[in-house]
Design a protein around this motif. Structure first.
Motif, mmCIF file in Angstrom:
data_model
loop_
_atom_site.group_PDB
_atom_site.id
_atom_site.type_symbol
_atom_site.label_atom_id
_atom_site.label_comp_id
_atom_site.label_asym_id
_atom_site.label_seq_id
_atom_site.Cartn_x
_atom_site.Cartn_y
_atom_site.Cartn_z
ATOM 1 N N THR A 365 24.189 12.343 50.759
ATOM 2 C CA THR A 365 24.846 12.282 49.581
ATOM 3 C C THR A 365 25.910 13.386 49.504
ATOM 4 N N ARG A 366 26.829 13.156 49.037
ATOM 5 C CA ARG A 366 27.996 14.117 49.155
ATOM 6 C C ARG A 366 27.450 15.501 48.596
ATOM 7 N N HIS A 367 28.266 16.472 49.595
ATOM 8 C CA HIS A 367 27.891 17.850 49.369
ATOM 9 C C HIS A 367 26.638 18.456 49.824
ATOM 10 N N VAL A 368 25.732 17.559 50.144
ATOM 11 C CA VAL A 368 24.373 17.961 50.615
ATOM 12 C C VAL A 368 24.378 18.367 51.984
ATOM 13 N N THR A 369 23.873 19.640 52.354
ATOM 14 C CA THR A 369 23.773 20.227 53.683
ATOM 15 C C THR A 369 22.535 20.308 54.192
ATOM 16 N N ASP A 370 21.453 20.484 53.437
ATOM 17 C CA ASP A 370 20.165 20.588 53.680
ATOM 18 C C ASP A 370 19.154 20.083 52.561
ATOM 19 N N ILE A 371 17.908 19.886 53.031
ATOM 20 C CA ILE A 371 16.703 19.401 52.056
ATOM 21 C C ILE A 371 15.531 20.009 52.651
ATOM 22 N N ARG A 372 14.700 20.457 51.814
ATOM 23 C CA ARG A 372 13.250 20.991 52.027
ATOM 24 C C ARG A 372 12.484 20.918 51.017
ATOM 25 N N THR A 373 11.442 20.087 51.449
ATOM 26 C CA THR A 373 10.382 19.828 50.365
ATOM 27 C C THR A 373 8.779 20.475 51.170
ATOM 28 N N ILE A 374 7.872 20.837 49.986
ATOM 29 C CA ILE A 374 6.662 21.005 50.382
ATOM 30 C C ILE A 374 5.957 21.138 49.063
ATOM 31 N N GLY A 375 4.569 20.576 49.175
ATOM 32 C CA GLY A 375 3.954 20.444 47.812
ATOM 33 C C GLY A 375 4.873 19.579 46.799
ATOM 34 N N LEU A 376 4.763 19.827 45.554
ATOM 35 C CA LEU A 376 5.705 19.287 44.576
ATOM 36 C C LEU A 376 6.804 19.975 44.423
ATOM 37 N N ILE A 377 7.430 20.729 45.548
ATOM 38 C CA ILE A 377 8.636 21.610 45.218
ATOM 39 C C ILE A 377 9.556 20.929 46.315
ATOM 40 N N GLY A 378 10.754 21.147 45.850
ATOM 41 C CA GLY A 378 12.064 20.896 46.596
ATOM 42 C C GLY A 378 13.440 21.482 46.390
ATOM 43 N N ALA A 379 14.198 21.190 47.521
ATOM 44 C CA ALA A 379 15.325 22.220 47.217
ATOM 45 C C ALA A 379 16.506 21.380 48.060
ATOM 46 N N ILE A 380 17.663 21.405 47.295
ATOM 47 C CA ILE A 380 18.576 20.531 47.961
ATOM 48 C C ILE A 380 19.884 21.426 48.050
ATOM 49 N N GLU A 381 20.317 21.886 49.163
ATOM 50 C CA GLU A 381 21.166 22.967 49.509
ATOM 51 C C GLU A 381 22.573 22.093 49.442
#
Length: 442
Positions: A365-381
């Protein structure tokens, strides 16, 4: 629209808002006036899907009946009781209930009012423990870069987020920091523990060698670094920290303010990773965010070191006016019952792969450089805007609110942590909304 949703303050100036762009907010306020289950209601009557469990804390969803009723009953029965030299049954009941879900060996609970106070308490316990053993030479505290441990002086000192430290000058002395574990080149788009970086635990050996391990009282880490942008640990990293601490007589402290109470699909991240610390810091999900409360868990070894000398003397000169507050204790008990009766920890565990698949579908997706998930947590850099760091993510935050979704941003990272009652359809709604927002950002 009912009368409740129309209520709005006529003056916004008096409240100096925490961790907020005050001027921007007061020009275009974002007001919540009600909440239920997975949604907030805004002052103009819109429904906003909670993608962040408030501030990582409303793990069971909003305005849950059992918790609400417990608070009402307790307020009418016993509103306040001092915790210094006095007690009330629910504080003892809650402590006992907490030790039944804690990792084996964490048998004692000290109550506080927040994650920040829990951090201060844990650090003081660690320092005082060594003194109680006659080992007062252990005064150093080791944190980690990009770590977040609240906003009090001790927590900022061992914390490693520069923006939280730069305003306040010299903090505690005798503090050092290990390197953070963020390595997007080797661990990009990770699910769960990352494959690379276990060797970073050896930073503790380097620091111990530099300072002499006999001067180090404790090491404090978040099992998953949360507020810095969701950094899962490398495989084997936490176990290696445990080994190094055991080798050198250093206490290991886990800050589980975010990861505790089901966020990882287990009661605590210590269970998820199979590593038990000497001291464990919790708050947030303890009362489902309803009433301020924190709980610090300690091993019997630590607790018992204080239980010497004349019995009439205070063993640990620390505490708060509201430690174990009756209404907070009632909320904590009802929250634990809600987690148990609805199987929310197990639900989170079952949803982890669904959550990971959904969030990682934003790759490309536009602008997304990294994604991290664990458990019910997520990060979209996100890729920062040139010359304007944080602006792109903040723009996404504002746009998401306008489109009926609450997200959290830190730097140019979108962080997500929905209540554990989230449905698969709502996970899809979160992702679809974000996909549209990111596509439309500058």
């Amino acid at each position: 629209m009912n009368e409740q949703t129309r209520i709005a303050p006529n003056n916004l100036e008096a409240f100096w808002m925490p961790f907020s762009a005050n001027r921007q907010f007061k020009q275009a306020p974002r007001m919540f006036v009600a909440a239920r289950d997975m949604h907030y209601t805004t002052s103009d009557g819109r429904q906003v899907l909670d993608g962040t469990a408030g501030l990582w804390c409303v793990n069971a969803g909003h305005c849950r009946p059992k918790i609400t009723e417990a608070i009402q009953r307790q307020a009418a029965e016993l509103d306040y009781a001092p915790a210094f030299q006095m007690g009330h049954p629910k504080a003892f009941e809650l402590a006992s209930r907490l030790t039944t879900i804690a990792p084996d060996g964490l048998d004692h609970v000290f109550f506080t009012n927040s994650g920040s106070e829990s951090v201060e308490t844990a650090l003081k316990i660690a320092l005082a423990y060594h003194r109680a053993k006659g080992d007062g030479a252990r005064f150093r505290l080791i944190g980690r870069e990009r770590g977040y441990h609240g906003v009090n002086f001790g927590g900022i000192s061992v914390g490693g987020i520069v923006g939280n430290r730069k305003m306040f000058g010299t903090l505690l002395t005798g503090v050092d920091h290990m390197r953070h574990t963020h390595d997007p080149e080797r661990n990009g788009y990770s699910r769960g523990e990352t494959e690379h970086g276990v060797e970073l635990a050896e930073d503790l050996v380097r620091i111990a060698t530099l300072h002499d391990p006999s001067t180090i009282a404790a090491v404090i880490v978040e099992p998953v670094a949360g507020s810095t942008g969701v950094l899962p640990p490398p495989k084997g990293y936490l176990k290696r920290l445990r080994e190094i601490c055991d080798q050198h007589g250093i206490l290991l402290i886990f800050d589980e303010v975010i990861t505790g109470y089901g966020r990882m699909g287990t009661a605590f991240a210590a269970d998820y990773f199979g590593v038990t610390p000497d001291i464990m810091i919790t708050a947030k999900g303890l009362t489902n965010g309803v009433i301020p409360m924190g709980a610090v868990f300690a091993s019997a070894k630590i607790h018992d070191a204080f239980m010497s000398g004349p019995e009439h003397l205070i063993e640990f000169a620390h505490g708060y006016t509201y430690s174990g507050n009756p209404i907070a204790a009632a909320a904590g008990l009802a929250t634990l019952e809600t987690y148990l009766e609805e199987g929310l920890f197990e639900r989170a565990k079952a949803l982890e792969p669904v959550w990971a698949d959904a969030i990682h579908s934003l790759k490309g997706t536009r602008h997304v450089t990294d994604i991290r998930t664990i458990g019910l947590i997520g990060a979209i850099e996100l890729e920062p805007m040139k010359g304007e760091p944080t602006k792109r993510a903040f723009s996404a935050f504002v746009k998401a609110f306008e489109e009926g979704l609450l997200i959290r941003t830190t730097g140019d990272i979108i962080a997500l942590s929905p209540p554990l009652m989230v449905s698969e359809d709502q996970i899809g709604e979160i992702v679809d909304t974000l996909k549209g927002i990111l596509a439309g950002l500058e």
